[in-house]
Design a protein around this motif. Sequence first.
Motif, PDB file in Angstrom:
ATOM      1  N   MET A  24       0.826  -1.193   0.000  1.00 47.20           N
ATOM      2  CA  MET A  24       0.000   0.000   0.000  1.00 47.20           C
ATOM      3  C   MET A  24       0.866   1.252   0.000  1.00 47.20           C
ATOM      4  N   VAL A  25       0.243   2.385  -0.325  1.00 46.64           N
ATOM      5  CA  VAL A  25       0.971   3.655  -0.352  1.00 46.64           C
ATOM      6  C   VAL A  25       0.252   4.647   0.568  1.00 46.64           C
ATOM      7  N   PRO A  26       1.017   5.571   1.184  1.00 49.01           N
ATOM      8  CA  PRO A  26       0.417   6.494   2.158  1.00 49.01           C
ATOM      9  C   PRO A  26      -0.134   7.755   1.503  1.00 49.01           C
ATOM     10  N   TYR A  27      -1.098   8.371   2.181  1.00 47.87           N
ATOM     11  CA  TYR A  27      -1.595   9.688   1.820  1.00 47.87           C
ATOM     12  C   TYR A  27      -1.015  10.763   2.748  1.00 47.87           C
ATOM     13  N   LYS A  28      -0.220  10.332   3.738  1.00 49.84           N
ATOM     14  CA  LYS A  28       0.276  11.248   4.772  1.00 49.84           C
ATOM     15  C   LYS A  28       1.757  11.550   4.574  1.00 49.84           C
ATOM     16  N   LYS A  29       2.130  12.785   4.953  1.00 50.55           N
ATOM     17  CA  LYS A  29       3.517  13.226   4.798  1.00 50.55           C
ATOM     18  C   LYS A  29       4.455  12.497   5.763  1.00 50.55           C
ATOM     19  N   ASP A  30       3.948  12.131   6.940  1.00 53.34           N
ATOM     20  CA  ASP A  30       4.810  11.581   7.979  1.00 53.34           C
ATOM     21  C   ASP A  30       4.784  10.058   8.045  1.00 53.34           C
ATOM     22  N   VAL A  31       4.300   9.416   6.991  1.00 53.50           N
ATOM     23  CA  VAL A  31       4.241   7.951   6.945  1.00 53.50           C
ATOM     24  C   VAL A  31       5.001   7.462   5.719  1.00 53.50           C
ATOM     25  N   THR A  32       5.868   6.481   5.924  1.00 56.74           N
ATOM     26  CA  THR A  32       6.593   5.841   4.826  1.00 56.74           C
ATOM     27  C   THR A  32       6.279   4.353   4.863  1.00 56.74           C
ATOM     28  N   VAL A  34       3.758   7.207  -7.837  1.00 54.90           N
ATOM     29  CA  VAL A  34       3.549   7.849  -6.538  1.00 54.90           C
ATOM     30  C   VAL A  34       4.213   9.222  -6.543  1.00 54.90           C
ATOM     31  N   GLU A  35       5.447   9.280  -7.068  1.00 52.35           N
ATOM     32  CA  GLU A  35       6.186  10.539  -7.093  1.00 52.35           C
ATOM     33  C   GLU A  35       5.499  11.583  -7.975  1.00 52.35           C
ATOM     34  N   GLN A  36       4.863  11.117  -9.062  1.00 49.92           N
ATOM     35  CA  GLN A  36       4.183  12.032  -9.982  1.00 49.92           C
ATOM     36  C   GLN A  36       2.724  12.265  -9.611  1.00 49.92           C
ATOM     37  N   ASN A  37       2.273  11.636  -8.486  1.00 49.97           N
ATOM     38  CA  ASN A  37       0.881  11.755  -8.054  1.00 49.97           C
ATOM     39  C   ASN A  37      -0.079  11.248  -9.126  1.00 49.97           C
ATOM     40  N   LYS A  38       0.303  10.171  -9.809  1.00 48.92           N
ATOM     41  CA  LYS A  38      -0.570   9.560 -10.832  1.00 48.92           C
ATOM     42  C   LYS A  38      -1.391   8.442 -10.176  1.00 48.92           C
ATOM     43  N   LEU A  39      -2.037   8.781  -9.077  1.00 42.67           N
ATOM     44  CA  LEU A  39      -2.862   7.838  -8.329  1.00 42.67           C
ATOM     45  C   LEU A  39      -4.282   8.395  -8.276  1.00 42.67           C
ATOM     46  N   TYR A  40      -5.181   7.779  -9.001  1.00 41.77           N
ATOM     47  CA  TYR A  40      -6.569   8.240  -9.093  1.00 41.77           C
ATOM     48  C   TYR A  40      -7.379   7.598  -7.972  1.00 41.77           C
ATOM     49  N   ILE A  41      -8.082   8.420  -7.188  1.00 40.59           N
ATOM     50  CA  ILE A  41      -8.977   7.901  -6.155  1.00 40.59           C
ATOM     51  C   ILE A  41     -10.346   7.650  -6.789  1.00 40.59           C
ATOM     52  N   ARG A  42     -10.785   6.397  -6.745  1.00 42.19           N
ATOM     53  CA  ARG A  42     -12.021   6.008  -7.428  1.00 42.19           C
ATOM     54  C   ARG A  42     -13.216   6.811  -6.919  1.00 42.19           C
ATOM     55  N   LYS A  45       6.493   3.156  -7.961  1.00 44.70           N
ATOM     56  CA  LYS A  45       7.142   4.301  -7.308  1.00 44.70           C
ATOM     57  C   LYS A  45       7.105   5.588  -8.130  1.00 44.70           C
ATOM     58  N   PRO A  46       7.431   5.565  -9.436  1.00 46.54           N
ATOM     59  CA  PRO A  46       7.363   6.835 -10.172  1.00 46.54           C
ATOM     60  C   PRO A  46       5.962   7.413 -10.259  1.00 46.54           C
ATOM     61  N   MET A  64       6.899  -3.881  -1.657  1.00 50.12           N
ATOM     62  CA  MET A  64       7.599  -5.102  -2.046  1.00 50.12           C
ATOM     63  C   MET A  64       8.144  -4.947  -3.472  1.00 50.12           C
ATOM     64  N   PRO A  65       9.129  -5.753  -3.860  1.00 45.59           N
ATOM     65  CA  PRO A  65       9.771  -5.595  -5.176  1.00 45.59           C
ATOM     66  C   PRO A  65       8.803  -5.655  -6.345  1.00 45.59           C
TER      67      PRO A  65
END
Length: 623
Positions: free
Chosen positions: A355-363, A377-385, A374-375, A367-368
């Motif tokens: 899973m990936v976080p929505y919070k700044k203070d959570v990492t 997540v960095e580009q914010n290409k995560l659509y919330i349904r 990862k890219p 898994m591989p």
Amino acid sequence: MKKVACLLLSVVMIATTLTGCGSHQDSNKENTVENVESQAEKKEKVEIACWGNQMLDTYSQYLCEQFPEVEFEFVLATNSTDYYRFRQDHDDMPDILTVRRFALKDAVLLKDYLYDLSNTELTNTYYGSYLDSYTYDDGSINWLPTCAEVDGFIINKTMFDEYNVPIPADYASFIAACEAFEAVGIQPYVTDFASDYCCMEVLQGISISNLQSMEGRKWRQQYESSATNELSEEVWLPVFENFFDFKEKVGLGAEDATYQNITPKEMFSEGKAAMFRGTGADVITFPGRGQDEVLLMPYFGQTEQDNWYLTYPTFQIAASKKGMDDPDREKLILDIMAAMVNQEGQDHISYGKNMVPYKKDVTLELMPELDNLKPYVEQNKLYIRLASNEMFRVSKDVVQMILNDEVSTPKEALDAFNTELALGESGSEIVAHIDTAYSNDFTPEHGNQAASSIANTMRVLSGVDLVFMQACYAASDIYSGDYAQKDVGYLGKNDGGWPGLLELTGDQVYELVEKTLALTGNRGAVCNDSTLYVSSGFEMDITKTDSGYTLNVLTVEGKELDRSATYSFLIYGERDWYMSAIMEQMGITEVDSTGPKAEEYLSQRLVEQGGQLEAPTDYIILR
């Protein structure tokens, strides 16, 4: 895992039977109850409504350990914001609410009853872009997300390599891969279109770039704020055009509309399909043919820049307004909510590193198999349904129409969708009346009376000798008054429990109860009094220790349960984690889980028969 008792240690008393006792035994029971109650009264009570039994795994235990001064009451809620409307109708909102299926459009009806989190330190720990989906026009925020489940196309990379098929990078190369696998007799792509969430996610997923356009975001804001209740042709006609193209080129049809959740996963695991729609959790659970390399790929757009992953929070959290005018109570609730979504809390949710976080203070470590995420997540290409209740329902109806060739053009599909949206949902008419109310608060002298009433009703209607069910499946008090059909279902957790019918000897009943009480790290684990089990047809004498709960004796009408007798037994709870674990420990391989669920029994008695629920019984002594 280290286990810490969630409630204060009760004084161990001399064992007594539950009924038929003389005055000396009655006195012992009263003393036992008084000791347990007096210690429980010293704690602050907080009710958390859990969206699913996943929260009973390690998450509820974690909260108990973090707040030993709190007596938590965990109930298993129906995964819908409308469940909380039902609770509020009876002025019985839980302290902390959780839900997975969420849309601001549905939640707005609860706005006046929920605490505004917009100016709290907790809200400031979130990325601002993710809060847009939770912010009302007046700037208030009632709900916050936990970490994100990630949804996309799971591909068997090993099979791609075996057949020299290039890994897709966009929609055109995805279709080329489908054609290549079809040519060698392997189903290229499969998913569970019998499930409403799948229909909704695929329909949105293959058109995320359209839905994320300026026009798409504007329409969504209008829809979420109830300014419109129909799909915009400008935004949504291309969505249906894309789905028709997807259906034709992938080769989807009527058979695909029948596939349940497990079917695509079995086909993928057997090497009969090269790709299926799934989540990061599915990558862990279904790694191809066993040793294959699998990858979670995005929903493919026309270009690689148009690729997106679809996400949805594992669940959302909110707090009731009630009691929040007390500064000490307010601080406690906010502290608990902070612990629910902080680093340690989310580690207990994302234990599979998927899973990936929505919070700044959570990492959260990935898994591989999810490195390619990862890219994005960095580009914010995560659509919330977009996941309103009606979106689930109507998406399934219309997508199945398309798969079954009941509509022949994208415009017809769009019109059919808007027609259903205009009709609204049925099921609000009064169908039942309950005369007597029962509380689902646990007490040492009576147990959970609402859960007992439900379990007794299930035992009578099923005709079995004994019933054993985790008491938190009673999702609220049983209120007296009139009920609509959907509200009847809200009395019992209606999307997470399964019946298990089997024959057990008395010895095996003892073994089952003992192993259940000893269970840890499982969706049927007991972490405190509210998560203890309710019994029907027999009684339990249990001692609470500093490491959990131990069974003293089982009785039937005051006499010890016959260990040599055979009983028809209905166990009710989570099927794939709890039941399977207990049955494996006991060496039992045959359990019939095809029977009615709790809400079906409730509907049978209250609606079909027009009757009343069975009266509760005092099924437990807690020492």
